[in-house]
Enzyme design. Structure first.
Site, PDB file in Angstrom:
ATOM      1  N   ASP A  12      53.127  41.522  42.814  1.00  0.00           N
ATOM      2  CA  ASP A  12      52.832  42.008  41.747  1.00  0.00           C
ATOM      3  C   ASP A  12      52.258  43.149  41.574  1.00  0.00           C
ATOM      4  O   ASP A  12      52.134  43.870  42.520  1.00  0.00           O
ATOM      5  CB  ASP A  12      51.486  41.003  41.335  1.00  0.00           C
ATOM      6  CG  ASP A  12      50.862  41.084  39.860  1.00  0.00           C
ATOM      7  OD1 ASP A  12      51.833  41.459  38.908  1.00  0.00           O
ATOM      8  OD2 ASP A  12      49.575  41.213  39.751  1.00  0.00           O
ATOM      9  N   CYS A  75      55.005  38.783  38.198  1.00  0.00           N
ATOM     10  CA  CYS A  75      54.578  39.877  37.268  1.00  0.00           C
ATOM     11  C   CYS A  75      55.467  39.777  35.997  1.00  0.00           C
ATOM     12  O   CYS A  75      56.555  39.829  36.263  1.00  0.00           O
ATOM     13  CB  CYS A  75      54.711  41.252  37.890  1.00  0.00           C
ATOM     14  SG  CYS A  75      54.206  42.666  36.850  1.00  0.00           S
ATOM     15  N   THR A  77      55.603  41.717  33.489  1.00  0.00           N
ATOM     16  CA  THR A  77      56.272  42.916  33.211  1.00  0.00           C
ATOM     17  C   THR A  77      57.538  43.208  33.642  1.00  0.00           C
ATOM     18  O   THR A  77      58.539  43.355  33.397  1.00  0.00           O
ATOM     19  CB  THR A  77      55.223  44.118  33.271  1.00  0.00           C
ATOM     20  OG1 THR A  77      53.979  43.795  32.630  1.00  0.00           O
ATOM     21  CG2 THR A  77      55.756  45.580  32.847  1.00  0.00           C
ATOM     22  N   GLU A 154      40.912  43.296  36.876  1.00  0.00           N
ATOM     23  CA  GLU A 154      41.014  44.179  38.041  1.00  0.00           C
ATOM     24  C   GLU A 154      39.628  44.563  38.425  1.00  0.00           C
ATOM     25  O   GLU A 154      39.338  44.639  39.601  1.00  0.00           O
ATOM     26  CB  GLU A 154      41.833  45.635  37.886  1.00  0.00           C
ATOM     27  CG  GLU A 154      43.452  45.175  37.686  1.00  0.00           C
ATOM     28  CD  GLU A 154      44.196  44.950  38.648  1.00  0.00           C
ATOM     29  OE1 GLU A 154      43.853  45.261  40.050  1.00  0.00           O
ATOM     30  OE2 GLU A 154      45.105  44.102  38.782  1.00  0.00           O
ATOM     31  N   CYS A 186      51.042  37.117  30.935  1.00  0.00           N
ATOM     32  CA  CYS A 186      50.472  38.096  32.057  1.00  0.00           C
ATOM     33  C   CYS A 186      49.686  37.402  33.270  1.00  0.00           C
ATOM     34  O   CYS A 186      49.019  36.650  32.956  1.00  0.00           O
ATOM     35  CB  CYS A 186      49.683  38.937  31.381  1.00  0.00           C
ATOM     36  SG  CYS A 186      48.832  40.371  32.594  1.00  0.00           S
ATOM     37  N   THR A 187      50.187  37.843  34.434  1.00  0.00           N
ATOM     38  CA  THR A 187      49.528  37.275  35.787  1.00  0.00           C
ATOM     39  C   THR A 187      48.073  37.239  35.618  1.00  0.00           C
ATOM     40  O   THR A 187      47.448  36.412  36.165  1.00  0.00           O
ATOM     41  CB  THR A 187      50.100  37.856  36.961  1.00  0.00           C
ATOM     42  OG1 THR A 187      50.095  39.137  36.654  1.00  0.00           O
ATOM     43  CG2 THR A 187      51.696  37.475  37.225  1.00  0.00           C
ATOM     44  N   HIS A 188      47.455  38.162  35.012  1.00  0.00           N
ATOM     45  CA  HIS A 188      46.014  38.368  35.071  1.00  0.00           C
ATOM     46  C   HIS A 188      45.327  37.239  34.256  1.00  0.00           C
ATOM     47  O   HIS A 188      44.274  36.974  34.350  1.00  0.00           O
ATOM     48  CB  HIS A 188      45.799  39.836  34.688  1.00  0.00           C
ATOM     49  CG  HIS A 188      45.993  40.827  35.675  1.00  0.00           C
ATOM     50  ND1 HIS A 188      47.374  41.158  36.126  1.00  0.00           N
ATOM     51  CD2 HIS A 188      45.176  41.618  36.304  1.00  0.00           C
ATOM     52  CE1 HIS A 188      47.292  42.021  36.912  1.00  0.00           C
ATOM     53  NE2 HIS A 188      45.903  42.497  37.185  1.00  0.00           N
TER      54      HIS A 188
HETATM   55  N1  DGL Z   1      50.952  41.730  36.501  1.00  0.00           N
HETATM   56  C1  DGL Z   1      51.361  42.346  35.082  1.00  0.00           C
HETATM   57  C2  DGL Z   1      52.020  41.422  34.109  1.00  0.00           C
HETATM   58  O1  DGL Z   1      51.878  40.111  34.673  1.00  0.00           O
HETATM   59  C3  DGL Z   1      50.025  42.888  34.634  1.00  0.00           C
HETATM   60  C4  DGL Z   1      49.393  43.968  35.101  1.00  0.00           C
HETATM   61  C5  DGL Z   1      50.077  45.441  34.888  1.00  0.00           C
HETATM   62  O2  DGL Z   1      50.097  45.772  33.765  1.00  0.00           O
HETATM   63  O3  DGL Z   1      50.547  45.768  35.817  1.00  0.00           O
HETATM   64  O4  DGL Z   1      52.430  41.648  33.219  1.00  0.00           O
END
Ligand code: DGL
Length: 271
Positions: A12, A75, A77, A154, A186-188
């Site tokens: 990620d 991830c 993205t 984060e 989104c993973t977060h």
């Molecule tokens: N890991 C990213 C996602 O899942 C989010 C964090 C980023 O923008 O790098 O899209």
């Protein structure tokens, strides 16, 4: 060591992919893992597709060279932008997070109105809309970028007034659309699940792509006779591209366990 006994690789842009790792650990408790968080270059979600692709090839090369049996692109993205291109560079199964989340959303929605929240790059790519509508063309999909959620996570701010207010401000628009299902694209975002559930209210089902992805990985390992056989203790390795301090602090709190093995590394660039 047979292929069955080597680890699963996961990457990620930062700490968010730990949501996927946690679900893999729950679903497949005897599998070893190698996790790479590209913490020096997070966030990816605000960058151009070319840059995201370049970073993701470097991450893939690092994990692949260590010997892994399956690669998880944890991830949204990267999964939105370069999953197919990554698949062409390796000869192991590559699992992204979009398809599993989309599948769960289609199964969950009753009124056929689904919201998707993610980074600007994920929403711009329409990856979830395409995946959902390929499964059921009658589902209406409403995408919304929520870029401030990533820095909050984060920073370790997963609850409290700042997060609540940010979520209320972002999600107001989606609530007005009358969605009954919301994909945390989104993973977060699973780290903000409690706040997001409260803000959306009881009538909206939240879809956590991490859980669905872990189920898909289990199915692939079983179908390919790739599940680990060894009885000795599994290994959990963590690599980051910036100082591990914050990653360790937030990550251990989230995983609820120590990260015994963590190293800072330099990724090799393509040129
Ligand atoms: N890991 C990213 C996602 O899942 C989010 C964090 C980023 O923008 O790098 O899209």
């Amino acid at each position: 060591m047979s292929n069955r006994d080597i680890p699963i690789g996961i990457f990620d842009s930062g700490i968010g992919g730990l949501t996927v790792l946690k679900e893999i650990a729950r679903e497949l408790p005897s599998e070893s893992t190698i996790y790479l968080g590209d913490t020096a270059r997070v966030p990816y979600g605000i960058r151009s597709p070319e840059t995201v692709s370049r970073y993701s090839f470097e991450n893939t090369r690092f994990l692949y060279s260590r010997g892994i049996k399956l690669l998880v692109v944890a991830c949204n993205t990267v999964s939105s932008i370069s999953l197919d291109a990554i698949r062409e560079t390796v000869s192991i199964p590559v699992v992204g997070v979009i398809e599993p989340g989309a599948k769960a959303a289609v199964a969950a929605t009753r009124n056929k109105k689904v919201g998707v929240i993610g980074t600007a790059a994920t929403i711009r790519s329409s990856s979830y809309t395409k995946a959902i509508q390929a499964m059921d063309a009658t589902v209406e999909v409403f995408g919304l970028a929520c870029p401030l959620f990533v820095p909050l996570v984060e920073e370790g701010w997963t609850e409290g007034m700042v997060v609540e207010l940010t979520a209320e401000r972002y999600l107001k628009e989606l609530k007005q659309k009358g969605i009954d299902t919301l994909v945390l694209g989104c993973t977060h975002y699973p780290l903000l699940k409690e706040v997001l559930a409260r803000v959306m209210g009881g009538g909206v089902r939240l879809i956590d792509s991490a859980i669905e992805t872990a189920r898909e990985i289990r199915a692939i390992l079983e179908a390919g006779s790739l599940a680990r056989q060894k009885k000795d203790p599994l290994t959990r390795e963590f690599y980051v591209t910036d100082s591990p301090d914050k990653f360790l602090e937030v990550g251990e709190r989230f995983l609820g366990s120590r990260m015994e093995f963590i190293r800072k590394i330099e990724l090799e660039s393509e040129v």
